[in-house]
Design a protein around this motif. Structure first.
Motif, PDB file in Angstrom:
ATOM      1  N   LEU A 104       0.912  -1.541  -0.255  1.00 18.45           N
ATOM      2  CA  LEU A 104      -0.319  -0.119   0.075  1.00 18.45           C
ATOM      3  C   LEU A 104       0.487   0.971   0.225  1.00 18.45           C
ATOM      4  O   LEU A 104       0.719   2.480  -0.495  1.00 18.45           O
ATOM      5  N   ALA A 105       2.344   1.104   0.978  1.00 24.14           N
ATOM      6  CA  ALA A 105       2.586   2.129   0.723  1.00 24.14           C
ATOM      7  C   ALA A 105       3.664   2.403  -0.665  1.00 24.14           C
ATOM      8  O   ALA A 105       3.292   3.504  -1.056  1.00 24.14           O
ATOM      9  N   TRP A 106       4.322   1.238  -1.765  1.00 20.57           N
ATOM     10  CA  TRP A 106       4.895   1.692  -2.545  1.00 20.57           C
ATOM     11  C   TRP A 106       3.649   2.378  -3.686  1.00 20.57           C
ATOM     12  O   TRP A 106       3.328   2.910  -4.438  1.00 20.57           O
ATOM     13  N   ALA A 107       1.939   1.651  -3.375  1.00 20.06           N
ATOM     14  CA  ALA A 107       0.792   1.857  -4.291  1.00 20.06           C
ATOM     15  C   ALA A 107       0.695   3.584  -4.091  1.00 20.06           C
ATOM     16  O   ALA A 107      -0.031   4.371  -5.537  1.00 20.06           O
ATOM     17  N   ARG A 108       0.918   4.119  -2.337  1.00 20.21           N
ATOM     18  CA  ARG A 108       0.331   5.486  -2.054  1.00 20.21           C
ATOM     19  C   ARG A 108       0.935   6.411  -3.492  1.00 20.21           C
ATOM     20  O   ARG A 108       1.461   7.687  -3.997  1.00 20.21           O
ATOM     21  N   GLN A 109       3.072   6.053  -3.790  1.00 22.02           N
ATOM     22  CA  GLN A 109       3.450   7.042  -3.894  1.00 22.02           C
ATOM     23  C   GLN A 109       3.126   6.754  -5.511  1.00 22.02           C
ATOM     24  O   GLN A 109       4.229   7.706  -6.359  1.00 22.02           O
ATOM     25  N   TRP A 110       2.919   5.767  -5.994  1.00 18.64           N
ATOM     26  CA  TRP A 110       2.688   5.306  -8.126  1.00 18.64           C
ATOM     27  C   TRP A 110       1.870   5.777  -7.623  1.00 18.64           C
ATOM     28  O   TRP A 110       1.701   7.095  -8.858  1.00 18.64           O
ATOM     29  N   ALA A 111       0.387   5.946  -7.372  1.00 22.72           N
ATOM     30  CA  ALA A 111      -0.412   7.314  -7.348  1.00 22.72           C
ATOM     31  C   ALA A 111      -0.270   8.548  -7.054  1.00 22.72           C
ATOM     32  O   ALA A 111      -0.916   9.281  -8.066  1.00 22.72           O
ATOM     33  N   ASP A 112       0.504   8.870  -6.464  1.00 15.88           N
ATOM     34  CA  ASP A 112       1.055  10.849  -6.020  1.00 15.88           C
ATOM     35  C   ASP A 112       1.864  10.938  -7.982  1.00 15.88           C
ATOM     36  O   ASP A 112       2.173  11.305  -7.856  1.00 15.88           O
ATOM     37  N   LEU A 113       2.167   9.821  -8.468  1.00 15.30           N
ATOM     38  CA  LEU A 113       3.126   9.711  -9.548  1.00 15.30           C
ATOM     39  C   LEU A 113       2.341   9.620 -11.015  1.00 15.30           C
ATOM     40  O   LEU A 113       2.795   9.623 -12.129  1.00 15.30           O
ATOM     41  N   GLY A 114       0.581   9.055 -10.694  1.00 13.82           N
ATOM     42  CA  GLY A 114       0.598   9.802 -11.834  1.00 13.82           C
ATOM     43  C   GLY A 114      -0.505   7.830 -12.189  1.00 13.82           C
ATOM     44  O   GLY A 114      -1.133   8.348 -12.982  1.00 13.82           O
ATOM     45  N   ALA A 115      -0.056   7.129 -11.072  1.00 11.60           N
ATOM     46  CA  ALA A 115      -0.860   6.025 -11.551  1.00 11.60           C
ATOM     47  C   ALA A 115      -2.311   6.247 -11.028  1.00 11.60           C
ATOM     48  O   ALA A 115      -3.012   6.462 -10.050  1.00 11.60           O
ATOM     49  N   GLU A 116      -3.478   5.557 -12.280  1.00 11.01           N
ATOM     50  CA  GLU A 116      -4.754   5.703 -11.906  1.00 11.01           C
ATOM     51  C   GLU A 116      -5.409   4.216 -11.634  1.00 11.01           C
ATOM     52  O   GLU A 116      -6.312   4.524 -11.696  1.00 11.01           O
ATOM     53  N   ILE A 117      -3.994   3.380 -12.269  1.00 10.31           N
ATOM     54  CA  ILE A 117      -5.090   1.749 -12.428  1.00 10.31           C
ATOM     55  C   ILE A 117      -3.719   1.190 -11.226  1.00 10.31           C
ATOM     56  O   ILE A 117      -2.749   0.936 -11.793  1.00 10.31           O
ATOM     57  N   ILE A 118      -3.924   0.521 -10.206  1.00 16.61           N
ATOM     58  CA  ILE A 118      -2.978   0.028  -9.522  1.00 16.61           C
ATOM     59  C   ILE A 118      -3.857  -1.459  -8.954  1.00 16.61           C
ATOM     60  O   ILE A 118      -4.415  -2.098  -8.431  1.00 16.61           O
ATOM     61  N   GLY A 119      -2.878  -2.328  -8.999  1.00 13.21           N
ATOM     62  CA  GLY A 119      -3.123  -3.729  -9.019  1.00 13.21           C
ATOM     63  C   GLY A 119      -2.058  -4.609  -8.480  1.00 13.21           C
ATOM     64  O   GLY A 119      -0.722  -3.726  -7.688  1.00 13.21           O
TER      65      GLY A 119
END
Length: 124
Positions: free
Chosen positions: A89-104
């Motif tokens: 989840l912590a990594w995913a939050r970083q990805w979302a902050d960098l523009g990832a809209e689709i995370i799985g």
């Protein structure tokens, strides 16, 4: 072999891959089946290349593979001890902050990881 930009497991650099995806009319580019730590740099380069594609990440939970990229699929790889749902989840939050809209998740990412993503992003 060192690269100025991140590369896909097939060897192409991310910038060129994004340019090609835009050229052929893709709606999204998803980075998958690599360690969580390398995904942030791939997203940064994808954003720099152009911002019209939706971006996504499906990282795996395997230990890094030494040697050739193709060796990654030669057998079963151990699951990383730090690939907990909370860390994912912590990594995913970083990805979302960098523009990832689709995370799985990809290999080694289990239902409890996806549950942590759903709960973590629902709370935001």
């Amino acid at each position: 072999m060192s690269h100025d930009v991140p590369v896909l497991r097939s060897g192409e650099n991310v910038h060129e891959a994004v340019d090609f995806a835009v050229e052929i009319g893709a709606a999204a580019m998803l980075f998958n089946c690599s360690q969580p730590e390398v995904m942030a740099e791939a997203l940064k380069v994808a954003n720099e290349a152009q911002g019209r594609l939706k971006l996504g990440v499906y990282a795996n939970a395997f230990e890094p593979v030494k040697g050739q990229m193709n060796d990654a699929n030669d057998g079963l790889d151990p699951i990383r001890a730090d690939a907990t749902p909370e860390n994912y989840l912590a990594w995913a939050r970083q990805w979302a902050d960098l523009g990832a809209e689709i995370i799985g998740g990809c290999c080694g990412i289990a239902p409890e990881h996806i549950r942590a993503l759903a709960q973590g992003f629902k709370a935001v």
